[in-house]
Design an enzyme around this catalytic site. Structure first.
Site, PDB file in Angstrom:
ATOM      1  N   GLU A 101       0.873  -1.263  -0.136  1.00 21.62           N
ATOM      2  CA  GLU A 101      -0.110   0.003   0.169  1.00 21.62           C
ATOM      3  C   GLU A 101       1.023   1.335   0.092  1.00 21.62           C
ATOM      4  O   GLU A 101       0.796   1.984   0.964  1.00 21.62           O
ATOM      5  CB  GLU A 101      -0.807  -0.073   1.321  1.00 21.62           C
ATOM      6  CG  GLU A 101      -1.749  -1.457   1.457  1.00 21.62           C
ATOM      7  CD  GLU A 101      -2.559  -1.337   2.682  1.00 21.62           C
ATOM      8  OE1 GLU A 101      -1.775  -0.843   3.783  1.00 21.62           O
ATOM      9  OE2 GLU A 101      -3.574  -1.389   2.707  1.00 21.62           O
ATOM     10  N   PRO A 102       1.584   1.416  -1.009  1.00 16.94           N
ATOM     11  CA  PRO A 102       2.471   2.655  -1.074  1.00 16.94           C
ATOM     12  C   PRO A 102       1.811   3.926  -1.271  1.00 16.94           C
ATOM     13  O   PRO A 102       0.673   4.041  -2.020  1.00 16.94           O
ATOM     14  CB  PRO A 102       3.097   2.627  -2.194  1.00 16.94           C
ATOM     15  CG  PRO A 102       2.500   1.572  -3.203  1.00 16.94           C
ATOM     16  CD  PRO A 102       1.711   0.479  -2.401  1.00 16.94           C
ATOM     17  N   GLY A 103       1.819   4.885  -0.397  1.00 18.49           N
ATOM     18  CA  GLY A 103       1.179   6.426  -0.548  1.00 18.49           C
ATOM     19  C   GLY A 103       2.017   7.317  -1.139  1.00 18.49           C
ATOM     20  O   GLY A 103       2.277   7.673  -2.310  1.00 18.49           O
ATOM     21  N   ARG A 149       3.337  19.787   7.312  1.00 17.02           N
ATOM     22  CA  ARG A 149       4.428  18.801   7.788  1.00 17.02           C
ATOM     23  C   ARG A 149       5.655  19.433   8.514  1.00 17.02           C
ATOM     24  O   ARG A 149       5.996  18.867   9.421  1.00 17.02           O
ATOM     25  CB  ARG A 149       4.699  17.944   6.701  1.00 17.02           C
ATOM     26  CG  ARG A 149       3.829  16.849   6.052  1.00 17.02           C
ATOM     27  CD  ARG A 149       4.307  15.838   5.141  1.00 17.02           C
ATOM     28  NE  ARG A 149       5.078  15.093   5.633  1.00 17.02           N
ATOM     29  CZ  ARG A 149       6.196  14.755   5.737  1.00 17.02           C
ATOM     30  NH1 ARG A 149       7.013  15.867   4.789  1.00 17.02           N
ATOM     31  NH2 ARG A 149       6.872  14.055   6.046  1.00 17.02           N
ATOM     32  N   CYS A 165      -0.421  32.963  11.207  1.00 22.27           N
ATOM     33  CA  CYS A 165      -0.132  33.712  12.521  1.00 22.27           C
ATOM     34  C   CYS A 165       0.089  32.742  13.772  1.00 22.27           C
ATOM     35  O   CYS A 165      -0.430  32.239  14.491  1.00 22.27           O
ATOM     36  CB  CYS A 165      -1.273  34.689  13.160  1.00 22.27           C
ATOM     37  SG  CYS A 165      -1.528  35.979  11.911  1.00 22.27           S
ATOM     38  N   GLU A 166       1.435  32.067  13.270  1.00 20.34           N
ATOM     39  CA  GLU A 166       2.207  31.099  14.139  1.00 20.34           C
ATOM     40  C   GLU A 166       3.516  31.127  14.150  1.00 20.34           C
ATOM     41  O   GLU A 166       3.930  31.102  12.846  1.00 20.34           O
ATOM     42  CB  GLU A 166       1.452  29.768  13.822  1.00 20.34           C
ATOM     43  CG  GLU A 166       0.201  29.178  14.112  1.00 20.34           C
ATOM     44  CD  GLU A 166       0.089  28.739  15.462  1.00 20.34           C
ATOM     45  OE1 GLU A 166       0.935  28.267  15.936  1.00 20.34           O
ATOM     46  OE2 GLU A 166      -1.148  28.963  16.036  1.00 20.34           O
ATOM     47  N   TYR A 223       0.754  14.079   1.298  1.00 24.43           N
ATOM     48  CA  TYR A 223       0.442  14.611   2.836  1.00 24.43           C
ATOM     49  C   TYR A 223       0.514  16.157   2.605  1.00 24.43           C
ATOM     50  O   TYR A 223       0.902  16.829   3.809  1.00 24.43           O
ATOM     51  CB  TYR A 223       1.274  14.139   4.092  1.00 24.43           C
ATOM     52  CG  TYR A 223       1.132  12.530   3.942  1.00 24.43           C
ATOM     53  CD1 TYR A 223      -0.119  11.757   4.335  1.00 24.43           C
ATOM     54  CD2 TYR A 223       2.090  11.709   3.468  1.00 24.43           C
ATOM     55  CE1 TYR A 223      -0.345  10.512   4.189  1.00 24.43           C
ATOM     56  CE2 TYR A 223       2.047  10.282   3.428  1.00 24.43           C
ATOM     57  CZ  TYR A 223       0.844   9.685   3.720  1.00 24.43           C
ATOM     58  OH  TYR A 223       0.585   8.485   3.537  1.00 24.43           O
TER      59      TYR A 223
HETATM   60  C1  PLP Z   1      -0.525   5.577   5.822  1.00 25.75           C
HETATM   61  C2  PLP Z   1      -0.645   4.063   5.199  1.00 25.75           C
HETATM   62  C3  PLP Z   1      -0.281   3.716   4.114  1.00 25.75           C
HETATM   63  C4  PLP Z   1       0.618   4.535   3.207  1.00 25.75           C
HETATM   64  O1  PLP Z   1       1.767   4.878   3.854  1.00 25.75           O
HETATM   65  P1  PLP Z   1       2.961   5.935   3.205  1.00 25.75           P
HETATM   66  O2  PLP Z   1       4.231   5.996   4.083  1.00 25.75           O
HETATM   67  O3  PLP Z   1       2.304   7.015   2.490  1.00 25.75           O
HETATM   68  O4  PLP Z   1       3.562   4.770   2.055  1.00 25.75           O
HETATM   69  C5  PLP Z   1      -0.321   2.644   3.829  1.00 25.75           C
HETATM   70  N1  PLP Z   1      -1.135   1.707   4.629  1.00 25.75           N
HETATM   71  C6  PLP Z   1      -1.637   2.030   5.859  1.00 25.75           C
HETATM   72  C7  PLP Z   1      -2.443   1.101   6.471  1.00 25.75           C
HETATM   73  C8  PLP Z   1      -1.411   3.462   6.299  1.00 25.75           C
HETATM   74  O5  PLP Z   1      -1.943   3.682   7.232  1.00 25.75           O
END
Ligand code: PLP
Length: 435
Positions: A291-293, A331, A362-363, A391
């Site tokens: 599950e790459p994001g 971030r 304003c921080e 993100y």
């Molecule tokens: C956040 C998350 C991801 C993606 O994480 P990355 O660091 O963006 O690759 C995949 N699976 C789960 C369950 C997550 O919570």
């Protein structure tokens, strides 16, 4: 030329080019702040994960974790590339469905899925729900019973892997709000509820050990720990997992100190670990899901800002303010995340000074980058911050009633607006009068 390891170059005017388009043209056409994505890089990232599994001839699914950056256009690109899609909320699921993403390739996550969200997942017959807690099992049982339907699920477990990353993004350890703990027996309790269930089909296990990970050891340890548990379930209940989901977390380069692995290295090592353990237990190798994001979208995104005021505090520091900040990229304030940037219209000019980039909220904590080497900078210059694709927009807020910036996709020299920037009217659109 490639700019400080970031996958972008400059043109003969010395301007930063994104996806074949001059970034100055983009800033002028759409205004700033602006999120720009080089779609070619998104595709390349997606393909390198998919290809890595294909090369090993291993059954796999690569699910894009849409929380990293979700909008209709992004979901469409994920679909075009044959990815599956992780969603964690009604909003992300709705976005996916509106984008025409096939529901059987959608997987739902979350540590507090509402009855409504679960019902939506069942009604649209999404591919899989990743079960996180006992309350959810109860809700899901009720809903499936009512509707006389079945659902494929994975059991999310925390195997107790300690990770050397920022603690806020460490989720695979034992003390976590996510999943069922293996060590204390809760994972086994959940397993017993789900194994051979009438409506819930337990396909396998899920574990996500963290984020921005630069080595493969954590994944291998996690796989070994998962298989220790699988072995017990195999011996006691004859359970053979059809799916093993190892989550996301593959690291990317934000600054020169980050040394990410090629994506196929993670895949190779994960596959090897799963293969070795499956052979040991003498079971068919489960399908591997990841599950790459961040690693799909992070390095494809650049944020453009316009430089405004500056402040020189003699002997201390120079501050340069831009027209965005923590509202469009939380971030740095949230995780002390580090970024690199250039002046897009002076991208080939040698830096002569250091300046710290201040956001406009304003921080005092709204600082995007500390002590960034820059050429001489003046109001109206365009600052381009690299690797903001994950993100960034996803975590944007309207703090200080700042409008969320537009998102532009660029590919092969063509730019397209994919999310409109908010207007002042958008900011008050849900406000109601009290007189
Ligand atoms: C956040 C998350 C991801 C993606 O994480 P990355 O660091 O963006 O690759 C995949 N699976 C789960 C369950 C997550 O919570």
């Amino acid at each position: 030329m490639i700019i400080n390891h970031h996958p972008f170059s400059t043109n003969d005017k010395g301007n930063l080019v994104i996806g074949g388009v001059d970034s100055l043209t983009l800033a002028e056409k759409y205004g700033t702040p602006l999120y720009v994505y080089d779609v070619g890089i998104i595709r390349k990232n997606a393909r390198s994960f998919i290809k890595a599994f294909e090369n090993l001839d291993v059954k796999a699914k690569v699910a894009y974790a849409s929380k990293a950056f979700s909008c209709i256009a992004m979901v469409q690109v994920a679909n075009q590339e044959g990815l599956c899609l992780d969603v964690v909320s009604q909003g992300e699921l709705f976005t996916a469905l509106e984008a025409g993403f096939p529901s059987e390739r959608i997987h739902m996550h979350g540590n507090n899925k509402s009855r409504h969200e679960l019902k939506m997942a069942i009604d649209h017959q999404i591919g899989c729900i990743v079960i996180d807690n006992f309350y959810e099992i109860q809700l899901l049982e009720e809903l499936l019973q009512q509707e006389g339907k079945t659902m494929d699920v994975l059991l999310r477990v925390t195997p107790g892997v300690e990770l050397n990353t920022h603690q806020y993004i460490m989720t695979g350890n034992e003390d976590s709000k996510f999943g069922f703990n293996i060590v204390n027996g809760q994972a086994d309790q959940a397993f017993q509820l789900l194994h051979n269930h009438k409506h819930i089909r337990l396909k396998g296990l899920h574990c996500h050990i963290g984020s921005q990970i630069f080595e493969t050891e954590g994944f291998k340890v996690a796989v070994d720990l998962l298989f220790e548990q699988i072995e017990k379930w195999l011996d006691r209940d004859g359970f053979k997992p059809q799916v093993l989901n190892l989550g996301g977390g593959y690291g990317i380069r934000y600054t020169e100190i980050d040394n990410p692995l090629e994506y196929n290295v993670y895949v190779d090592e994960i596959v090897e670990a799963v293969k070795k353990n499956s052979e040991r237990l003498n079971i068919l190798m489960p399908e591997i899901w990841i599950e790459p994001g961040r690693s799909i979208v992070g390095n494809a995104g650049v944020s453009l800002y316009t430089v405004g005021s500056s402040k020189e505090i003699p002997g201390i520091r120079n501050y340069i303010s831009v027209d965005g900040g923590m509202a469009d990229n939380i971030r740095p304030a949230l995780y002390e995340a580090k970024y690199e940037a250039v002046i897009a219209n002076k991208a080939t000019v040698k830096p002569i000074e250091k300046a710290s980039i201040a956001g406009k909220a304003c921080e005092s904590g709204d600082m995007l980058i500390w002590d960034l080497p820059l050429p001489e900078t003046e109001p109206g210059d365009i600052l381009a911050v690299f690797a903001t694709g994950a993100y960034g927009y996803a975590m944007a807020s309207n703090y200080n009633r700042l409008a969320k910036p537009a998102v532009v996709f660029v590919e092969d020299g063509t730019d397209k607006l994919v999310v409109k920037g908010e207007t002042a009217e958008d900011i008050i659109k849900n406000d109601l009068s009290y007189e």
